[in-house]
Design a protein around this motif. Structure first.
Motif, PDB file in Angstrom:
ATOM      1  N   ASP A 448       0.824  -1.200   0.000  1.00  9.03           N
ATOM      2  CA  ASP A 448       0.000   0.000   0.000  1.00  9.03           C
ATOM      3  C   ASP A 448       0.867   1.261   0.000  1.00  9.03           C
ATOM      4  O   ASP A 448       0.550   2.247  -0.682  1.00  9.03           O
ATOM      5  N   ASP A 449       1.971   1.239   0.741  1.00  7.61           N
ATOM      6  CA  ASP A 449       2.891   2.372   0.752  1.00  7.61           C
ATOM      7  C   ASP A 449       3.485   2.620  -0.635  1.00  7.61           C
ATOM      8  O   ASP A 449       3.555   3.759  -1.109  1.00  7.61           O
ATOM      9  N   ILE A 450       3.950   1.543  -1.274  1.00 10.55           N
ATOM     10  CA  ILE A 450       4.558   1.678  -2.606  1.00 10.55           C
ATOM     11  C   ILE A 450       3.542   2.240  -3.596  1.00 10.55           C
ATOM     12  O   ILE A 450       3.862   3.118  -4.409  1.00 10.55           O
ATOM     13  N   LEU A 451       2.319   1.740  -3.534  1.00 12.98           N
ATOM     14  CA  LEU A 451       1.286   2.217  -4.457  1.00 12.98           C
ATOM     15  C   LEU A 451       0.953   3.684  -4.215  1.00 12.98           C
ATOM     16  O   LEU A 451       0.791   4.460  -5.164  1.00 12.98           O
ATOM     17  N   PHE A 452       0.858   4.082  -2.949  1.00 11.53           N
ATOM     18  CA  PHE A 452       0.529   5.482  -2.662  1.00 11.53           C
ATOM     19  C   PHE A 452       1.581   6.429  -3.235  1.00 11.53           C
ATOM     20  O   PHE A 452       1.243   7.381  -3.956  1.00 11.53           O
ATOM     21  N   ILE A 453       2.852   6.189  -2.933  1.00  5.37           N
ATOM     22  CA  ILE A 453       3.882   7.132  -3.377  1.00  5.37           C
ATOM     23  C   ILE A 453       4.032   7.090  -4.897  1.00  5.37           C
ATOM     24  O   ILE A 453       4.338   8.105  -5.526  1.00  5.37           O
ATOM     25  N   SER A 454       3.792   5.921  -5.507  1.00 10.41           N
ATOM     26  CA  SER A 454       3.852   5.820  -6.971  1.00 10.41           C
ATOM     27  C   SER A 454       2.759   6.663  -7.609  1.00 10.41           C
ATOM     28  O   SER A 454       3.021   7.457  -8.535  1.00 10.41           O
ATOM     29  N   ILE A 455       1.536   6.509  -7.131  1.00 12.07           N
ATOM     30  CA  ILE A 455       0.400   7.238  -7.696  1.00 12.07           C
ATOM     31  C   ILE A 455       0.570   8.735  -7.476  1.00 12.07           C
ATOM     32  O   ILE A 455       0.353   9.550  -8.395  1.00 12.07           O
ATOM     33  N   ALA A 456       0.956   9.138  -6.271  1.00 14.60           N
ATOM     34  CA  ALA A 456       1.101  10.565  -5.967  1.00 14.60           C
ATOM     35  C   ALA A 456       2.173  11.208  -6.835  1.00 14.60           C
ATOM     36  O   ALA A 456       1.979  12.303  -7.391  1.00 14.60           O
ATOM     37  N   MET A 457       3.320  10.554  -6.985  1.00 13.15           N
ATOM     38  CA  MET A 457       4.407  11.133  -7.775  1.00 13.15           C
ATOM     39  C   MET A 457       4.079  11.153  -9.263  1.00 13.15           C
ATOM     40  O   MET A 457       4.347  12.137  -9.958  1.00 13.15           O
ATOM     41  N   VAL A 458       3.512  10.064  -9.774  1.00 16.47           N
ATOM     42  CA  VAL A 458       3.188  10.009 -11.210  1.00 16.47           C
ATOM     43  C   VAL A 458       2.178  11.082 -11.576  1.00 16.47           C
ATOM     44  O   VAL A 458       2.336  11.790 -12.589  1.00 16.47           O
ATOM     45  N   LEU A 459       1.126  11.249 -10.774  1.00 14.23           N
ATOM     46  CA  LEU A 459       0.103  12.246 -11.097  1.00 14.23           C
ATOM     47  C   LEU A 459       0.602  13.667 -10.899  1.00 14.23           C
ATOM     48  O   LEU A 459       0.121  14.598 -11.557  1.00 14.23           O
ATOM     49  N   THR A 460       1.559  13.889 -10.019  1.00 13.41           N
ATOM     50  CA  THR A 460       2.163  15.214  -9.879  1.00 13.41           C
ATOM     51  C   THR A 460       2.960  15.573 -11.122  1.00 13.41           C
ATOM     52  O   THR A 460       2.943  16.722 -11.568  1.00 13.41           O
ATOM     53  N   ALA A 461       3.614  14.579 -11.695  1.00  7.58           N
ATOM     54  CA  ALA A 461       4.562  14.842 -12.776  1.00  7.58           C
ATOM     55  C   ALA A 461       3.989  14.691 -14.177  1.00  7.58           C
ATOM     56  O   ALA A 461       4.439  15.370 -15.106  1.00  7.58           O
ATOM     57  N   PHE A 462       2.980  13.830 -14.366  1.00  6.45           N
ATOM     58  CA  PHE A 462       2.570  13.467 -15.722  1.00  6.45           C
ATOM     59  C   PHE A 462       1.056  13.543 -15.923  1.00  6.45           C
ATOM     60  O   PHE A 462       0.277  13.375 -14.986  1.00  6.45           O
ATOM     61  N   ASP A 463       0.702  13.762 -17.187  1.00  9.69           N
ATOM     62  CA  ASP A 463      -0.665  13.572 -17.662  1.00  9.69           C
ATOM     63  C   ASP A 463      -0.724  12.230 -18.373  1.00  9.69           C
ATOM     64  O   ASP A 463       0.160  11.901 -19.179  1.00  9.69           O
ATOM     65  N   ILE A 464      -1.750  11.450 -18.085  1.00 11.36           N
ATOM     66  CA  ILE A 464      -1.945  10.143 -18.711  1.00 11.36           C
ATOM     67  C   ILE A 464      -3.209  10.209 -19.552  1.00 11.36           C
ATOM     68  O   ILE A 464      -4.294  10.472 -19.039  1.00 11.36           O
ATOM     69  N   ARG A 465      -3.073   9.987 -20.825  1.00 15.31           N
ATOM     70  CA  ARG A 465      -4.223  10.032 -21.722  1.00 15.31           C
ATOM     71  C   ARG A 465      -4.256   8.776 -22.573  1.00 15.31           C
ATOM     72  O   ARG A 465      -3.231   8.297 -23.046  1.00 15.31           O
ATOM     73  N   GLY A 466      -5.445   8.243 -22.787  1.00 14.41           N
ATOM     74  CA  GLY A 466      -5.579   7.042 -23.589  1.00 14.41           C
ATOM     75  C   GLY A 466      -6.776   7.139 -24.504  1.00 14.41           C
ATOM     76  O   GLY A 466      -7.613   8.039 -24.353  1.00 14.41           O
ATOM     77  N   PRO A 467      -6.879   6.223 -25.455  1.00 10.46           N
ATOM     78  CA  PRO A 467      -8.061   6.208 -26.323  1.00 10.46           C
ATOM     79  C   PRO A 467      -9.305   5.957 -25.495  1.00 10.46           C
ATOM     80  O   PRO A 467      -9.267   5.262 -24.482  1.00 10.46           O
ATOM     81  N   LYS A 468     -10.401   6.532 -25.900  1.00  8.16           N
ATOM     82  CA  LYS A 468     -11.652   6.367 -25.169  1.00  8.16           C
ATOM     83  C   LYS A 468     -12.030   4.895 -25.098  1.00  8.16           C
ATOM     84  O   LYS A 468     -12.086   4.194 -26.095  1.00  8.16           O
ATOM     85  N   GLY A 469     -12.288   4.421 -23.882  1.00  8.57           N
ATOM     86  CA  GLY A 469     -12.700   3.031 -23.692  1.00  8.57           C
ATOM     87  C   GLY A 469     -14.083   2.968 -23.098  1.00  8.57           C
ATOM     88  O   GLY A 469     -14.728   3.981 -22.850  1.00  8.57           O
ATOM     89  N   THR A 470     -14.544   1.791 -22.871  1.00  7.34           N
ATOM     90  CA  THR A 470     -15.860   1.614 -22.249  1.00  7.34           C
ATOM     91  C   THR A 470     -15.674   1.544 -20.748  1.00  7.34           C
ATOM     92  O   THR A 470     -15.605   0.466 -20.169  1.00  7.34           O
ATOM     93  N   GLY A 471     -15.579   2.687 -20.126  1.00 12.87           N
ATOM     94  CA  GLY A 471     -15.287   2.744 -18.706  1.00 12.87           C
ATOM     95  C   GLY A 471     -16.332   2.086 -17.833  1.00 12.87           C
ATOM     96  O   GLY A 471     -16.014   1.619 -16.756  1.00 12.87           O
ATOM     97  N   ASP A 472     -17.567   2.041 -18.277  1.00 13.02           N
ATOM     98  CA  ASP A 472     -18.632   1.470 -17.459  1.00 13.02           C
ATOM     99  C   ASP A 472     -18.867  -0.011 -17.743  1.00 13.02           C
ATOM    100  O   ASP A 472     -19.716  -0.626 -17.130  1.00 13.02           O
ATOM    101  N   ALA A 473     -18.131  -0.564 -18.682  1.00 14.22           N
ATOM    102  CA  ALA A 473     -18.332  -1.964 -19.050  1.00 14.22           C
ATOM    103  C   ALA A 473     -17.468  -2.871 -18.186  1.00 14.22           C
ATOM    104  O   ALA A 473     -16.582  -2.420 -17.464  1.00 14.22           O
ATOM    105  N   GLU A 474     -17.741  -4.157 -18.235  1.00  7.86           N
ATOM    106  CA  GLU A 474     -16.914  -5.103 -17.514  1.00  7.86           C
ATOM    107  C   GLU A 474     -15.507  -5.087 -18.104  1.00  7.86           C
ATOM    108  O   GLU A 474     -15.330  -5.193 -19.313  1.00  7.86           O
TER     109      GLU A 474
END
Length: 510
Positions: A448-474
């Protein structure tokens, strides 16, 4: 003269053995009042109905007809599938004394050798010794000592994203493995062509494959161990040598490295070094125990964290609005002059909620590693026979509409709007994502610690964009022990020139 047999003669010994085995099982008196479940066939039970891809979806669908606790049988072996939080809590948590054992997986446990690894270890003295050793390094207070190491390695990961963003998925495993190898073995991963990384990656992949209930017919029919290697159905015997080799490598190679370093007096501080150094005369039994404990911690902390971090990138590519909200909070709390640290965590409420949603939305272990009933038990008027394999469907719990409204949508705000008046709505998903009872993952706080610091640092530094997907689908992810996102593309770019310079400067200072 035309043969009267419609099957190849080479298969006749296997068929005869199968008929004999099923006849013996049939001769036993079947227990009555078992939980409901899909109707099977005589002798073989539900063997031909067992799903091979994304079984958690199938079990969840069956639960709509048969209820939250179901029984299936595979060649006489009872499996009890648990599809609700209440059933899991009542049995695996409150009656943990009876449900803390693991099934006897003939292939993964006996043939490959993972019966000594902590996740598969039978409930007994060897398990308790490993558990006691591992909690000493993996508890919530102990993991704080590794936070500076985690921050350092994730900064290096940011530099890799900056230089080659299209390789983000390939860079996740060596990044996480470098942290866990340092914690468990004091080993500093080389920047390129490190010899330990492929050992860890191969062992993790093999383990995930060979411990899936039903993946190998020999787990249900141990009599298959006696058939020749060339016969159909003996594929497991041909794979065994390769899998066993990878298990022995992850157990022995890093451990022997530390042992040699200790002997030379050059060992870095680590879990394994601390074990070896405290023994004046290391016995063969203790040596064996320490090898499996350190290997188990590495494996448990690495692959699950890798899979969860992949799910984070996948979710951000599908839900850009979530990313924007997290970045707004990071800019407000941390600013743009530095990268976040663990000291910021208590003030990053939305980022913490985002991490909780990663655990819930695509749980790394959709089916928790199976437990085993050690004695006959009754529950809700049903018999749970001794030896039954207990399969907790964590995915079904974490996607239960009555517990997590609109469960298919990635929505961190569900954890910000909790009220004390409704504690049963949107509970902390970590209760279901890291195992149950006395088999809860000891590495959950480190992961949980590794995931928290990874997510916090990545989102501070980068924008992540992808092709539109079916976010509400399985989201149909991979179907081994661990659930990983399917192949996907996303664009990763620095948020500004300022943050790009910050990344380069922070890695130069290390």
């Amino acid at each position: 003269m035309e043969t009267p047999y419609p099957i190849p003669p080479s298969l006749l010994p296997l068929l005869a053995a199968l008929i004999w085995y099923c006849w013996i099982l049939r001769a036993r008196k079947s227990p009555t009042h078992l939980p409901p479940g899909p109707k099977g066939l005589p002798w073989i039970g539900n063997a031909f109905q067992m799903p091979t891809n994304n079984p958690w979806f199938t079990y969840n669908a069956w639960a709509k007809s048969h209820g939250p606790i179901m029984h299936v049988s595979v060649f006489g072996q009872s499996m009890i599938i648990l599809n609700s939080a209440k059933v899991v809590r009542d049995l695996l948590d409150r009656r943990s004394a009876n449900y803390s054992d693991r099934p006897d997986l003939y292939f993964g446990g006996e043939v490959v050798g993972y019966k000594y690894a902590l996740p598969l270890c039978a409930y007994g003295d060897f398990f308790r010794q490993q558990r006691k050793l591992s909690t000493g390094i993996m508890g919530s207070k102990s993991t704080m000592q590794w936070q500076s190491l985690e921050e350092k390695n994730i900064k290096t990961f940011l530099l890799k994203l900056l230089k080659k963003p299209e390789s983000f998925r390939e860079d996740i495993h060596p990044t996480i493995a470098s942290i866990t190898f340092a914690v468990t073995h004091g080993y500093i991963v080389q920047k390129e062509n490190d010899p330990f990384i492929p050992i860890g990656k191969k062992a993790n992949a093999d383990f995930a494959q060979c411990v899936i209930p039903g993946a190998y017919l020999c787990d249900s029919l141990p009599i298959l161990q006696y058939i020749p290697k060339w016969m159909m159905g003996a594929k497991f015997r041909r794979e065994a040598k390769e899998f066993r080799h990878s298990a022995e490598q992850i157990r022995d190679v890093p451990y022997d490295f530390v042992k040699a370093e200790v002997a030379r007096g050059t060992a870095k501080a680590s879990f394994t070094a601390s074990l070896i150094q405290r023994e004046q005369n290391l016995t063969a039994e203790k040596d064996f125990l320490y090898k499996w404990t350190s290997a188990s911690i590495f494996g448990a902390a690495t692959d699950t964290t890798v899979a969860a971090l992949e799910s984070f990138f996948f979710a951000m590519s599908l839900y850009p609005e979530v990313q924007v909200k997290a970045q707004e909070e990071l800019d407000r709390v941390v600013g743009m002059e530095r990268l976040p640290s663990f000291e910021d965590r208590s003030n990053l409420l939305y980022v913490n909620a985002l991490l909780s949603e990663v655990h819930r939305w695509n749980p790394v272990l959709p089916l928790a590693i199976a437990h085993r009933a050690m004695e006959d038990d009754t529950y809700m008027g049903f018999l749970i026979p001794k030896g039954a394999i207990m399969v907790p469907n964590s995915w079904a719990i974490l996607h239960n509409q009555s517990i997590y409204p609109d469960p298919m949508t990635f929505n961190p705000e569900r954890f910000l709007n909790n009220t004390d008046a409704q504690p049963e709505i949107n509970p902390d998903p970590r209760k279901f994502a890291f195992g149950y009872g006395r088999r809860v993952c000891p590495g959950k706080d480190l992961a949980d610690d590794i995931l928290f610091i990874s997510i916090a640092m990545v989102l501070t530094a980068f924008d992540i964009r992808g092709p539109k997907g079916t976010g509400d689908a399985e989201i149909r992810c991979t179907s081994s022990l661990l659930s990983r996102p399917p192949p996907f593309e996303c664009e990763i770019s620095p948020r500004s020139d300022i943050v790009e310079a910050l990344i380069r400067r922070s890695t130069e200072e290390q």
